[in-house]
Design a protein around this motif. Structure first.
Motif, short mmCIF file in Angstrom:
data_model
loop_
_atom_site.label_atom_id
_atom_site.label_comp_id
_atom_site.label_asym_id
_atom_site.label_seq_id
_atom_site.Cartn_x
_atom_site.Cartn_y
_atom_site.Cartn_z
N ASN A 119 -2.23 -9.92 11.87
CA ASN A 119 -1.75 -9.62 13.22
C ASN A 119 -2.59 -10.30 14.30
OD1 ASN A 119 0.53 -7.46 13.52
ND2 ASN A 119 -0.62 -6.92 11.68
N LEU A 125 -1.60 5.87 11.88
CA LEU A 125 -1.49 5.57 13.31
C LEU A 125 -2.03 4.17 13.60
CD1 LEU A 125 -2.89 8.05 15.97
CD2 LEU A 125 -3.76 5.73 15.86
N MET A 126 -1.34 3.46 14.48
CA MET A 126 -1.85 2.15 14.95
C MET A 126 -1.87 2.15 16.47
SD MET A 126 0.27 -0.58 12.57
CE MET A 126 1.83 0.29 12.69
N LEU A 127 -2.97 1.69 17.03
CA LEU A 127 -3.08 1.48 18.48
C LEU A 127 -3.20 -0.02 18.71
CD1 LEU A 127 -3.74 2.36 21.48
CD2 LEU A 127 -6.13 2.39 20.77
N HIS A 128 -2.25 -0.60 19.42
CA HIS A 128 -2.35 -2.03 19.77
C HIS A 128 -2.57 -2.13 21.27
CE1 HIS A 128 -0.48 -4.11 15.99
NE2 HIS A 128 -1.39 -3.21 15.67
N SER A 129 -3.79 -2.50 21.64
CA SER A 129 -4.20 -2.52 23.05
C SER A 129 -4.41 -3.97 23.48
CB SER A 129 -5.50 -1.70 23.18
OG SER A 129 -5.92 -1.60 24.51
N PHE A 130 -3.42 -4.53 24.15
CA PHE A 130 -3.48 -5.93 24.58
C PHE A 130 -3.28 -6.01 26.08
CE2 PHE A 130 -1.82 -6.26 20.14
CZ PHE A 130 -2.89 -6.92 19.59
N GLN A 138 -4.20 -6.94 6.89
CA GLN A 138 -3.12 -6.65 7.83
C GLN A 138 -3.58 -6.93 9.27
OE1 GLN A 138 -2.36 -2.47 8.61
NE2 GLN A 138 -0.16 -2.73 8.31
N MET A 152 3.33 -14.55 21.93
CA MET A 152 2.73 -14.00 23.14
C MET A 152 1.46 -14.77 23.48
SD MET A 152 3.24 -9.92 22.79
CE MET A 152 3.14 -9.96 21.01
N ILE A 153 1.26 -14.97 24.75
CA ILE A 153 0.13 -15.79 25.18
C ILE A 153 -0.79 -14.92 26.04
CG2 ILE A 153 -0.50 -17.86 26.47
CD1 ILE A 153 2.56 -18.65 26.03
N THR A 168 -9.31 -11.33 19.27
CA THR A 168 -8.83 -9.96 19.14
C THR A 168 -9.72 -9.19 18.16
OG1 THR A 168 -6.56 -10.57 19.66
CG2 THR A 168 -6.86 -8.52 18.42
N GLY A 171 -6.85 -4.21 2.15
CA GLY A 171 -5.45 -4.37 2.57
C GLY A 171 -5.29 -4.17 4.07
N ILE A 172 -6.00 -3.19 4.61
CA ILE A 172 -5.92 -2.95 6.07
C ILE A 172 -6.59 -4.10 6.82
CG2 ILE A 172 -6.67 -1.40 7.92
CD1 ILE A 172 -6.37 0.91 5.83
N PRO A 183 -8.56 -7.66 23.88
CA PRO A 183 -7.47 -7.30 22.97
C PRO A 183 -8.05 -6.62 21.73
CG PRO A 183 -7.91 -9.67 22.90
CD PRO A 183 -8.77 -9.11 24.00
N LEU A 184 -7.41 -5.55 21.32
CA LEU A 184 -7.98 -4.68 20.28
C LEU A 184 -6.87 -3.97 19.52
CD1 LEU A 184 -10.76 -2.08 21.18
CD2 LEU A 184 -8.59 -1.32 20.23
N MET A 185 -7.05 -3.85 18.21
CA MET A 185 -6.12 -3.08 17.37
C MET A 185 -6.92 -2.09 16.55
SD MET A 185 -3.58 -6.01 15.80
CE MET A 185 -4.87 -7.21 15.47
N LEU A 186 -6.46 -0.85 16.53
CA LEU A 186 -7.03 0.18 15.66
C LEU A 186 -5.96 0.54 14.65
CD1 LEU A 186 -9.06 2.55 14.95
CD2 LEU A 186 -7.79 3.91 16.63
N HIS A 187 -6.25 0.33 13.36
CA HIS A 187 -5.32 0.75 12.31
C HIS A 187 -5.96 1.89 11.54
CE1 HIS A 187 -2.43 -2.94 12.04
NE2 HIS A 187 -2.63 -2.54 13.28
N MET A 236 0.84 -1.20 0.00
CA MET A 236 0.00 0.00 0.00
C MET A 236 0.87 1.25 0.00
SD MET A 236 -3.14 -0.97 2.51
CE MET A 236 -2.11 -2.00 3.55
#
Lengths: 268, 268
Positions: free
Chosen positions: B86, A48-53, B82, B1-2, B14, B78-79, B47-51, A1
């Motif tokens: 992940n 921007l990416m937020l990875h909240s684990f 991705q 990661m566990i 997630t 594409g996002i 667990p959460l991801m914001l792209h 991309m």
């Protein structure tokens, strides 16, 4: 991309955020990055990416205070590496306590082992730099944070090195502030949206004591849960500096300096 | 990661969020996921991801209205891919307009080409399901959204299929709502925090007309920018349903149903 919609050169670096420490602090940082970005259409905002684990990351204060052995830096570093592998060029972590060298050094070791070109922006260094600009002739900096952040002298050492005087409340008041942050029955971590009146009142009382009894020139909110509850930028005519907001500005500066608003853009 | 800190079975999936359409809608969805999650300590949150890559994604309404040829579904897909790569097991996209089949089908094709085990949760299906529960005997649903969402009949067709009656305002009022969303001089996309009084007033006026002139039984905020400006859950004694909030609840349900709060938890 390909990032086609930015017409300037060089392209902005993607901002990676280690969230989950706590979750609301991650969300608060995202909000402040958006707020400080010059943008009139969607495409102007920075990648921007937020990875909240949060479930992956062991508790930080308990590790620093010697109550558990498991270093959260391992899993934090894993998240940083994941962000870098997804293209983050700049990484921030909205959690002051996790900037303690025993945690952060372990995390950064894992990040830099990826061999990727990535810059970590420290919330502590960002806040101290901001304090120096705010108090060019020195000043008494009233510090609010978790007991672990205060006991490990994260801010105190950095402020003293910069010629500023850190001021903290007594043990009893600090323990109360800790409860306002993490008590499961009323603390900000458990009640963030809305914050409980009790947690907010404890934090405001602590700020008031720093001003009235300790005569500080600035109040530094050195725990990312506190600005979720205390959103004022002045209290009793004393400036309040929110380390999360300062980190947001430094991340934008590191990603794409020309998109950083000035304070007058924000007030206007 | 566990994921060691969840003691229930199975582990939560997630949540992956396609942000950037617009950026504030992504952040608003994150906030609503946190708000609807049963949690008293950091580790309870999912667990959460914001792209959020707004610069990658071409404008949606212009594509749907035939003003550009570039299908944003390619980059959205594409996002999504991705996020799945992940570890996202559940994906949501806080943008109603981008759920138009011409965009979404292209995006999902790219997501499912990864071969990964991942579920896409549609904001349209989530909102219509919620409407059916709210109006078990049918009802007139007052619809607010972008011109492109309304013209492509995204919600109208789905509501009719479910036995509900969609109601929209006239072309002139719809064009005004569009400006409240995207006008660069006062719209929510340009002024989100705080929202401009002008944008909020246009949106409130449109809601009022739906109630007073069109006699709707529910107002559906079918554009994720609108609840950034209109946060009321009732207007003129008529329930207001925020599609972003409904999507947040459906994502939690798909990730880990036992962590979903009930409406009484939220009010309490």
């Amino acid at each position: 991309m390909i990032q086609r919609f930015f017409d300037h050169n060089p392209e902005p670096r993607t901002i990676g955020i280690v969230g989950g420490l706590g979750p609301y602090a991650g969300y608060d940082l995202v909000r402040k990055i958006f707020r400080w970005t010059k943008a009139s259409v969607d495409q102007d905002h920075l990648p921007l990416m937020l990875h909240s684990f949060p479930g992956w990351i062991p508790v930080r204060p308990e590790f620093l205070l010697g109550q558990t052995q498991e270093n959260p830096g391992e899993d934090i570093g894993g998240i940083m590496a994941q962000l870098a592998q997804n293209g983050a060029g700049v990484i921030g972590m909205p959690c002051n306590t996790a900037h303690s060298p025993r945690i952060l050094d372990t995390a950064l070791e894992r990040l830099y082992a990826t061999g990727l070109d990535v810059q970590f922006v420290s919330i502590i260094e960002s806040a101290v730099k901001h304090m120096c600009a705010l108090c060019p002739n020195g000043g008494r900096i009233g510090l609010m944070g978790t007991v672990a952040t205060l006991q490990t002298r994260l801010y105190q050492d950095a402020l003293e090195k910069a010629g500023l005087e850190p001021v903290v409340l007594g043990d009893e008041e600090c323990a109360l502030v800790q409860r306002a942050i993490s008590d499961p029955s009323f603390g900000v971590k458990a009640f963030s949206d809305p914050v409980s009146p009790k947690a907010r009142q404890i934090l405001l009382d602590a700020a008031r004591r720093l001003v009235e009894e300790k005569h500080v020139s600035v109040i530094l909110l050195g725990c990312t849960e506190i600005p979720v509850a205390v959103t004022e930028d002045r209290l009793l005519d004393t400036p309040v500096v929110d380390a999360t907001s300062v980190l947001a500005q430094e991340l934008i500066r590191a990603s794409c300096p020309e998109r950083l608003k000035t304070p007058s853009d924000i007030q206007g």
